[in-house]
Motif scaffolding. Structure first.
Motif, mmCIF file in Angstrom:
data_model
loop_
_atom_site.group_PDB
_atom_site.id
_atom_site.type_symbol
_atom_site.label_atom_id
_atom_site.label_comp_id
_atom_site.label_asym_id
_atom_site.label_seq_id
_atom_site.Cartn_x
_atom_site.Cartn_y
_atom_site.Cartn_z
ATOM 1 N N ILE A 342 0.595 -1.759 0.057
ATOM 2 C CA ILE A 342 0.037 -0.402 0.465
ATOM 3 C C ILE A 342 1.058 1.320 0.288
ATOM 4 C CG2 ILE A 342 -1.736 -0.976 1.074
ATOM 5 C CD1 ILE A 342 -1.060 0.632 3.685
ATOM 6 N N ARG A 345 0.658 4.332 -3.004
ATOM 7 C CA ARG A 345 -1.049 4.345 -2.562
ATOM 8 C C ARG A 345 -1.708 5.582 -1.680
ATOM 9 N NH1 ARG A 345 -2.752 -0.901 -4.175
ATOM 10 N NH2 ARG A 345 -3.009 -1.062 -1.508
ATOM 11 N N ALA A 393 -5.343 5.844 5.922
ATOM 12 C CA ALA A 393 -5.041 5.342 4.601
ATOM 13 C C ALA A 393 -5.122 4.085 5.355
ATOM 14 C CB ALA A 393 -3.940 5.728 4.478
ATOM 15 N N CYS A 394 -4.422 3.030 6.367
ATOM 16 C CA CYS A 394 -4.377 1.591 6.454
ATOM 17 C C CYS A 394 -5.733 1.451 7.353
ATOM 18 C CB CYS A 394 -3.216 1.679 7.858
ATOM 19 S SG CYS A 394 -1.670 2.224 7.490
ATOM 20 N N ARG A 396 -8.369 1.988 5.563
ATOM 21 C CA ARG A 396 -9.426 1.780 4.611
ATOM 22 C C ARG A 396 -8.783 0.894 3.908
ATOM 23 N NH1 ARG A 396 -8.100 6.590 2.772
ATOM 24 N NH2 ARG A 396 -6.596 6.568 1.545
ATOM 25 N N GLU A 397 -7.066 0.881 3.807
ATOM 26 C CA GLU A 397 -6.468 -0.334 3.163
ATOM 27 C C GLU A 397 -6.798 -1.814 4.205
ATOM 28 O OE1 GLU A 397 -4.961 -0.685 -0.108
ATOM 29 O OE2 GLU A 397 -5.169 1.582 -0.476
#
Length: 402
Positions: A342, A345, A393-394, A396-397
């Motif tokens: 990730i 991204r 972000a973490c 969401r991923e």
């Protein structure tokens, strides 16, 4: 063959040529936790300019000659005095070689000592630049398990004995014992004594990388491995990069003279840049100590800001180091997390940069659920925002629980 045909070097590369490196500037995030840059506002620009002006007035015409490969003598004298005062390392200026940062001295040592297949022992996660140099010379790199105090002595001894059982000699142990990169811990005195005792018992040298030792925000200094040894088994490198400016590209090494002479012969490019050495010498001689106090106050606040932001935005199942100094926090996510997949991204969508643990793994593959965060460059407010973005972000991923 037509002169218009495109020529390829593919069949001409040496067997030991380095692996290809990407060209062009990599993208940096606005929230740049990927690289250990210092605070740009604390760079002593006016003082460096004044030091350079003074040096040019006094010695500027010496720029017409090439200095000896060991480097500018007054700066080597300063380094010798600093080592004696701060690290209990007592050597002469002639026992100092200046290099382009600490990376060049490390490269010189590896080139001088390592044949393909030689065993080198490191921390299980350690500075990627040194790992790349070791791989460049086709070393057999073996990571030694660590806890929050550094290499486990029993594991280090087991690794030495394992190499011997295979008919191999360990060429040296590489360690960053103070504010370790990337793990952040500092090796206590007892652990250092144990490492030196093993080095002496098994006749294995140690390469001590002390690049971050001046960046202490709390706690007490710990003696250098070099000072604890006294037998010539410890090689020592350090740098001005993190206490003045990385762009100055000035570091240094000391070691027994039989090694220094061979390493000097391997040094490429002659002496370090005398222009930079002039400025650093004049600045360091009168002002470096007070400058370090200033930057440590700044970096302490940034470390605390990042620790607070991690506490606020990363939930259960995530752990991180709490370093007493240096520039790094080492973060561990749950086992199933893949921070390698990730990273690009996160940089693209959140403008946040970090380095996944695999970059620091001795085996090159472990640590996909780890990341190194550097707190030196951004402001405390930017650190808070950047960590919030990274955590979002973490999640969401799928790397963190909601």
């Amino acid at each position: 063959m037509s002169a218009n045909n495109s020529f390829s070097y593919e069949q001409l590369f040496a067997r030991n040529a380095a692996e290809p490196a990407p060209l062009g500037m990599p993208r940096r995030g606005r929230y740049d936790f990927a690289v250990a840059y210092p605070d740009p506002e604390t760079l002593p620009l006016d003082e460096l300019v004044e030091g350079l002006r003074q040096a040019l007035a006094e010695e500027g015409r010496d720029l017409a000659i090439y200095h000896h490969r060991q480097g500018y003598p007054p700066l080597r004298e300063y380094v010798a005095n600093k080592l004696a005062r701060d690290r209990d390392i007592h050597v002469s200026p002639d026992d100092i070689i200046l290099g382009d940062g600490s990376s060049q001295p490390i490269h010189m040592i590896v080139e001088t000592l390592v044949d393909p297949g030689d065993v080198l022992l490191t921390e299980d996660f350690v500075y990627s630049g040194t790992l790349n140099t070791m791989r460049r010379f086709r070393a057999d790199i073996r990571g030694v398990p660590c806890d929050e105090q550094g290499m486990l002595p029993d594991a280090l001894e087991a690794a030495i004995r394992q190499a011997r059982a295979e008919g191999k000699r360990v060429k040296f142990i590489y360690t960053v014992p103070t504010f370790q990169n990337p793990q952040g811990w500092t090796m206590p005195l007892e652990r250092r004594q144990a490492m030196v005792e093993l080095a002496q018992r098994y006749d294995v040298p140690i390469l001590e990388d002390d690049c971050y030792v001046d960046l202490r925000y709390e706690g007490s200094d710990v003696p250098s491995l070099y000072a604890l040894d006294g037998t010539g088994r410890v090689m020592y490198v350090a740098s001005f990069s993190k206490i003045i400016a990385p762009g100055m590209r000035l570091g240094y090494m000391t070691a027994p003279r039989e090694l220094l002479q061979r390493a000097l012969a391997a040094k490429s490019g002659g002496a370090v840049n005398t222009f930079a050495a002039f400025a650093v010498h004049r600045f360091a001689t009168g002002q470096l100590h007070s400058h370090i106090e200033v930057i440590n106050d700044v970096q302490r606040r940034k470390r605390d800001a990042m620790l607070a932001a991690l506490e606020e935005h990363f939930g259960d199942g995530v752990t991180w180091s709490r370093p007493q100094g240096g520039l790094y926090i080492w973060v561990r996510l749950p086992e199933q997390a893949d921070l390698v997949s990730i990273r690009d991204r996160v940089l693209e969508t959140e403008d946040v940069g970090y380095v996944p643990g695999t970059a620091f793994a001795a085996d090159g593959v472990s640590g996909r659920n780890y990341m190194r965060l550097c707190f030196g460059y951004n402001t405390p407010e930017e650190i808070q925002e950047g960590i919030a973005r990274l955590a979002a972000a973490c999640r969401r991923e799928g790397m963190l629980a909601d």
